[in-house]
Design a protein around this motif. Structure first.
Motif, mmCIF file in Angstrom:
data_model
loop_
_atom_site.group_PDB
_atom_site.id
_atom_site.type_symbol
_atom_site.label_atom_id
_atom_site.label_comp_id
_atom_site.label_asym_id
_atom_site.label_seq_id
_atom_site.Cartn_x
_atom_site.Cartn_y
_atom_site.Cartn_z
ATOM 1 N N MET A 1 0.835 -1.210 0.000
ATOM 2 C CA MET A 1 0.000 0.000 0.000
ATOM 3 C C MET A 1 0.868 1.257 0.000
ATOM 4 N N ARG A 2 1.919 1.251 0.839
ATOM 5 C CA ARG A 2 2.822 2.393 0.877
ATOM 6 C C ARG A 2 3.495 2.565 -0.480
ATOM 7 N N ASP A 40 -0.226 -4.312 -6.424
ATOM 8 C CA ASP A 40 0.272 -3.046 -5.864
ATOM 9 C C ASP A 40 0.445 -2.008 -6.970
ATOM 10 N N SER A 57 2.293 1.596 -3.298
ATOM 11 C CA SER A 57 1.288 2.073 -4.256
ATOM 12 C C SER A 57 1.157 3.581 -4.174
ATOM 13 N N MET A 102 -2.900 -0.828 -8.191
ATOM 14 C CA MET A 102 -3.502 -0.010 -7.145
ATOM 15 C C MET A 102 -2.893 1.389 -7.168
#
Ligand SMILES: Nc1ncnc2c1ncn2[C@@H]1O[C@H](COP(=O)(O)OP(=O)(O)OP(=O)(O)O)[C@@H](O)[C@H]1O
Ligand SMILES: [Mg+2]
Lengths: 429, 279
Positions: free
Chosen positions: A1-2, A280, A4, A283
């Motif tokens: 997530m980071r 990722d 992304s 995203m």
């Protein structure tokens, strides 16, 4: 997530360095909004356009309308119904609507008995300056015509005739009726005598009013059209929601070819050798599109509020609308990326498809002005639902019970686009 | 450190790899030397997990196969095609890559690398404005932002001026000397000869021979050509022991000049394939 988010921020930085893409995402929608706003508002040096609706024809009403249309200050457009007139005001074609009520003739006749004539004026509140100038004009012209009818012995005689007739029909006692009839007779001879002075007063227009101690012949009742919910304050309220369509168009196009660009530049290889998973990476692309959609729509909203009287019905509703719209269009972007695997494909065929959808969805002809068949056809365009949601959170003043529909459609587009689009694109990564 | 066995890969009817195998240890540069279309890039793509082989395997130490992100962290790849964001500056490119690799202090790492490849003075310029050689150097720096123990360089000197080239070669030597395993593809035999501790000669998707350059020459280079000029004319001898031939010529007397043409990798390649490396 980071990772992304890092990827998304990198894409936003690249977007800011790509002048053409940044222009189409942030400046072009504003330009469109301003362009259509001015086109529809007609706020040019032309004479003011005013609509007039006469509820029931009478010589007094005709005299008033003629006087209004002969006045050089505005162009009068006579309409057949109050709704027609309001539509002209709403669309910006007319600055105001003058409503001559059925009671107007009676009011003119009944001036001696004190009721006085009455006029309605429906104005566009965003054009207040024009509106108040018009109120003055209507007073003036109304006064002139009323006064001239009083000065015309024949017309005054007819008014007295009507009063006598109504007297007969009433259930007044015979002695009262006799007394009033005597008063009417005196009035008849007085009128004949004063017709010369009245003629002089008519020539000096409204100033004649000062000679009649406090007598106010016409009362004008002003209604501000947009005070009613669901009506755009002005043409910019509509054009700024049109701008939303173009803002989303720019954002989707800018990121729809993002994966293809990374592949063609060879940088996709670097991303794939990194610890990022294909999900990722996708995203990150969706996030960049989401953030851009949010930024460009908020930019339009703030610009509209700051400079063009665009009103937000509720900030919560607006925030939800902008977020859900951005989500929906991130999904659309992913579908575009899945449908067109090359940069050329996205910018060529992909752009054409989006362009048609944006135009049909209210980007050029505003949804409110669409003929029914086009409005039905526009349902297939995601842009329509975004424009509708934007309208709902601004001038349409929608509550949750009305907003849910476009929001659900947008959320569905987002969900389908992000799952199906991602699944398709992932195979080509 | 990295062990590749029996890789096979076909693209439709094109057989790109037909049983490629090699290994590289820490501290060495393994050269993959082969002509265009030999399968070098395909082999690297499999080694980095970018494509899946039809059969065969890649092992990264104890970490497993490169499809696993944890094992992939051990690899740095400088692709053959320059892969950089042209509208970002050199520093922004490296900081971005360092961040997605989870490097601790991305900005410091970026500057360290820029210094290493001599681009620090141009760190704030967009890559678009760089020369080909500068882009190549940055392409290499980008491969090692996360300081991987295995580095794969796919023709890192393609289209580079001699000065940049020697800079790159020195850097590669240093990276290996510091204890990394470097796999270096090229079709320049001089580079392989100068740089590589071992060379695998690749053609048509197969490794034809592997070994250090002297080993390869000894095994496949054939005979040296000794030319001895005498007043009566030149005498040419083919031999595996050129020094002895020269000693004999000197003992006989009358030699005015001697020349040895030793076999090199080019000769080795010719012997192995019947073709020259660069046609
Ligand atoms: N994605 C692909 N699709 C189809 N064929 C491919 C693909 N990648 C490689 N090939 C084929 O596989 C063979 C080996 O290609 P590869 O790029 O590995 O060669 P190479 O040794 O790196 O050559 P070069 O020195 O020119 O870079 C070639 O015949 C090439 O055409
Ligand atoms: Mg190659």
């Amino acid at each position: 997530m980071r990772a992304s988010l890092v990827l998304a921020l990198k894409d936003l930085r690249l977007l800011s360095r790509d002048r053409a893409a940044a222009f189409f995402t942030f400046v072009f929608p504003l330009a469109i909004a301003l362009f259509f706003g001015y086109v529809f508002s007609g706020t040019t040096a032309e004479p003011m356009r005013v609509a007039a609706f006469v509820e029931s024809a009478s010589p007094a009403a005709d005299t008033l309308v003629r006087a209004l249309s002969e006045d050089g200050a505005f162009v009068l457009n006579r309409v057949e119904s109050r709704e027609d007139g309001e539509r002209l005001v709403r669309s910006g074609t007319a600055a105001a609507l003058v409503v001559v009520p059925a009671s107007y003739a009676e009011g003119v006749d009944g001036m001696l008995t004190g009721a006085g004539p009455h006029l309605g004026l429906v104005v566009d509140p965003s054009r207040r300056a024009e509106g108040s100038m018009l109120v003055g004009k209507v007073h003036e012209v109304g006064f002139r015509t009323v006064f001239s009818s009083m000065a015309d012995p024949a017309q005054f005689g007819r008014a007295l005739d009507r009063m006598e007739a109504s007297l007969k029909a009433s259930d007044m006692s015979a002695s009262d009726q006799f007394a009033i009839r005597a008063a009417l007779g005196r009035a008849r001879s007085m009128a004949a005598q004063s017709s010369k002075d009245a003629g002089a007063a008519r020539a000096s227009g409204a100033s004649g009013a000062s000679g009649m101690s406090g007598w106010k012949p016409v009362s004008v009742d002003v209604t501000e059209l947009a005070m009613r919910p669901g009506i755009p304050a002005n043409s910019f309220a509509i054009s700024f929601t049109q701008g939303v369509a173009w803002a989303l168009f720019g954002a989707v196009l800018a990121f729809g070819s993002g994966i293809a660009e990374e592949r063609q530049r060879g940088t996709l290889v670097r991303l794939r050798v990194s610890p990022m998973s294909p999900n990722d990476i996708l995203m990150g692309k969706a996030l960049a599109c989401f953030l851009t959609c949010m930024a460009t729509e908020w930019l339009l909203v703030f610009f509209g509020i700051a400079f063009f009287h665009v009103a937000v019905s509720s900030w919560v509703a607006m925030a939800v609308v902008v977020a859900v719209t951005a989500f929906g269009f991130s999904g659309l972007m992913m579908l575009l990326a899945a449908g067109f695997r090359t940069e050329g494909g996205t910018q060529g065929a992909g752009r054409a498809v989006l362009l048609v959808l944006a135009m049909v969805g209210g980007g050029t002809v505003p949804l409110v002005f669409m003929p029914p068949f086009l409005r039905a056809a526009s349902n297939v365009s995601p842009f329509k639902w975004a424009v509708m949601a934007a309208e709902g959170a601004t001038w349409r003043n929608w509550g949750p019970d009305e907003l849910w529909m476009p929001l659900v459609v947008l959320a569905a587009i987002g969900a389908v686009g992000l799952t199906a689009g991602t699944a398709l694109v992932r195979r080509s990564i | 450190m990295i062990r590749v066995t029996e890789l096979r890969k076909s693209f439709g009817s094109v057989r790109a790899l037909d049983g490629v195998g090699f290994h590289a240890e820490r501290g060495e540069v393994l050269g993959l030397l082969g002509p265009n279309g030999a399968g070098k890039s395909t082999a690297l793509a499999i080694c980095t997990g970018l494509i899946v082989p039809d059969s065969g395997s890649v092992q990264l130490g104890d970490a497993g196969a490169p499809r696993d992100p944890a094992a992939r962290r051990l690899i740095g790849l400088a692709p053959q095609q320059i892969a950089l964001y042209e509208d970002l500056t050199a520093r922004e490119n490296l900081v971005f890559l360092a961040k997605i690799h989870g490097v601790h202090d991305p900005v410091r790492r970026a500057d360290e690398l820029l210094d290493m490849v001599g681009l620090l003075p141009r760190a704030r310029d967009r890559v678009r404005t760089y020369s080909g050689g500068m882009q190549r150097r940055l392409n290499l720096a980008a491969a090692i932002v996360h300081d991987p123990p295995v580095i794969m360089l796919d023709e890192p000197t393609a289209g580079v001026d001699p000065q940049s080239r020697s800079g790159i070669l020195e850097l590669v030597q240093r990276l290996a000397a510091e204890g990394r395993a470097v796999i270096y593809t090229t079709h320049y035999m001089e580079e392989a000869q100068r740089l590589c501790s071992r060379v695998a000669i690749v053609d048509h998707g197969r490794v034809l021979a592997t070994g250090s350059v002297p080993e390869l020459i000894a095994a496949h280079g054939g005979e040296s050509v000794v030319t001895v000029d005498t007043p009566s004319g030149a005498r040419i001898t083919r031999t595996r022991e050129p020094l002895r031939e020269i000693e004999r010529a000197l003992a006989e007397g009358g030699a005015t000049a001697v020349r040895i043409d030793q076999p090199d990798l080019e000769t080795v390649f010719l012997a192995l394939t019947g073709r020259r490396l660069r046609d």
